[in-house]
Design a protein around this motif. Structure first.
Motif, PDB file in Angstrom:
ATOM      1  N   ARG A 104      -9.364   5.646 -13.371  1.00 44.33           N
ATOM      2  CA  ARG A 104      -8.905   5.635 -11.978  1.00 44.33           C
ATOM      3  C   ARG A 104      -8.151   6.916 -11.647  1.00 44.33           C
ATOM      4  O   ARG A 104      -8.330   7.489 -10.570  1.00 44.33           O
ATOM      5  N   LYS A 105      -7.340   7.387 -12.560  1.00 50.06           N
ATOM      6  CA  LYS A 105      -6.622   8.651 -12.335  1.00 50.06           C
ATOM      7  C   LYS A 105      -7.606   9.810 -12.207  1.00 50.06           C
ATOM      8  O   LYS A 105      -7.406  10.710 -11.400  1.00 50.06           O
ATOM      9  N   PHE A 106      -8.671   9.784 -12.998  1.00 54.83           N
ATOM     10  CA  PHE A 106      -9.682  10.836 -12.936  1.00 54.83           C
ATOM     11  C   PHE A 106     -10.388  10.824 -11.580  1.00 54.83           C
ATOM     12  O   PHE A 106     -10.703  11.875 -11.017  1.00 54.83           O
ATOM     13  N   VAL A 115      -7.802   8.403  -1.185  1.00 53.80           N
ATOM     14  CA  VAL A 115      -8.579   7.560  -2.095  1.00 53.80           C
ATOM     15  C   VAL A 115      -7.699   6.351  -2.399  1.00 53.80           C
ATOM     16  O   VAL A 115      -6.605   6.493  -2.921  1.00 53.80           O
ATOM     17  N   ARG A 116      -8.192   5.162  -2.014  1.00 55.56           N
ATOM     18  CA  ARG A 116      -7.437   3.930  -2.238  1.00 55.56           C
ATOM     19  C   ARG A 116      -8.236   3.025  -3.161  1.00 55.56           C
ATOM     20  O   ARG A 116      -9.456   2.920  -3.047  1.00 55.56           O
ATOM     21  N   PHE A 117      -7.531   2.351  -4.058  1.00 56.97           N
ATOM     22  CA  PHE A 117      -8.172   1.472  -5.032  1.00 56.97           C
ATOM     23  C   PHE A 117      -7.906   0.014  -4.687  1.00 56.97           C
ATOM     24  O   PHE A 117      -6.781  -0.362  -4.353  1.00 56.97           O
ATOM     25  N   GLU A 165       0.429  -0.231 -10.101  1.00 61.35           N
ATOM     26  CA  GLU A 165       0.971   0.258  -8.829  1.00 61.35           C
ATOM     27  C   GLU A 165      -0.111   0.924  -7.992  1.00 61.35           C
ATOM     28  O   GLU A 165      -1.178   1.266  -8.497  1.00 61.35           O
ATOM     29  N   ASP A 166       0.184   1.093  -6.712  1.00 60.86           N
ATOM     30  CA  ASP A 166      -0.678   1.813  -5.774  1.00 60.86           C
ATOM     31  C   ASP A 166      -2.102   1.268  -5.700  1.00 60.86           C
ATOM     32  O   ASP A 166      -3.048   2.027  -5.492  1.00 60.86           O
ATOM     33  N   VAL A 167      -2.246  -0.041  -5.883  1.00 59.04           N
ATOM     34  CA  VAL A 167      -3.563  -0.671  -5.846  1.00 59.04           C
ATOM     35  C   VAL A 167      -3.424  -1.988  -5.096  1.00 59.04           C
ATOM     36  O   VAL A 167      -2.462  -2.732  -5.306  1.00 59.04           O
TER      37      VAL A 167
END
Length: 163
Positions: A87-89, A96-98, A137-139
């Motif tokens: 996901r970081k890649f 870009v949202r996950f 986080e951030d998902v």
């Protein structure tokens, strides 16, 4: 903006991702279509992919995301993205949202038993859960038990964007 809908095989990435894209009037991409033939054959045979197998696949997905952002194309990408490092890649900066499609093993196993026409061997589900690194986080985390339409409405309400 690119939404990456991720989770284990059978969590509904393609179903939810395509319905979300249709609802928003965005383009839809399925990461399964970006796998090299050798990866598809391994999965068909029930052989788990290694990180080395995934590198060319992840490279092509990262390039897709970069292209979408460069051309200001709004898109939804259905992609397993099981590890945090993947996901970081794929996170190529802002926009870009996950969205994590979370479900328990038994529910997803039941879905895989009735799925037809997909190359992913259902015997790989346990390896998918072992590989999965749940996001911290951030998902946006979404339960996969409701109907696809309900799931999409949950996503749209929680991640409002200009269409």
């Amino acid at each position: 903006m690119v939404f990456v809908v991720f989770g284990v095989s059978g969590s509904g990435k393609t179903t939810i991702g395509s319905l979300l894209a249709e609802t928003m009037g965005w383009n839809f991409y399925d990461a399964d279509n970006f796998h090299p033939a050798a990866n598809v054959e391994k999965m068909r045979q029930g052989i788990p992919l290694t990180d080395a197998d995934r590198i060319p696949w992840l490279d092509s997905l990262r390039e897709l995301i970069k292209r979408c952002k460069a051309t200001q194309e709004n898109a939804v990408l259905a992609c397993s993205a099981l590890r945090d490092s993947y996901r970081k890649f794929l996170q190529t900066g802002g926009d870009v949202r996950f969205i994590y499609l979370k479900g328990d093993y038994s529910l997803i196993e039941q879905r895989l038993k009735i799925r037809k026409g997909h190359f992913m061997n259902p015997g790989l589900l346990m390896s998918q859960f072992k590989t999965l690194e749940e996001p911290k986080e951030d998902v946006l985390v979404v339960d996969v038990a409701p109907t696809p339409e309900e799931i999409v409405q949950t996503i749209v309400k929680q991640l409002p964007v200009n269409k």
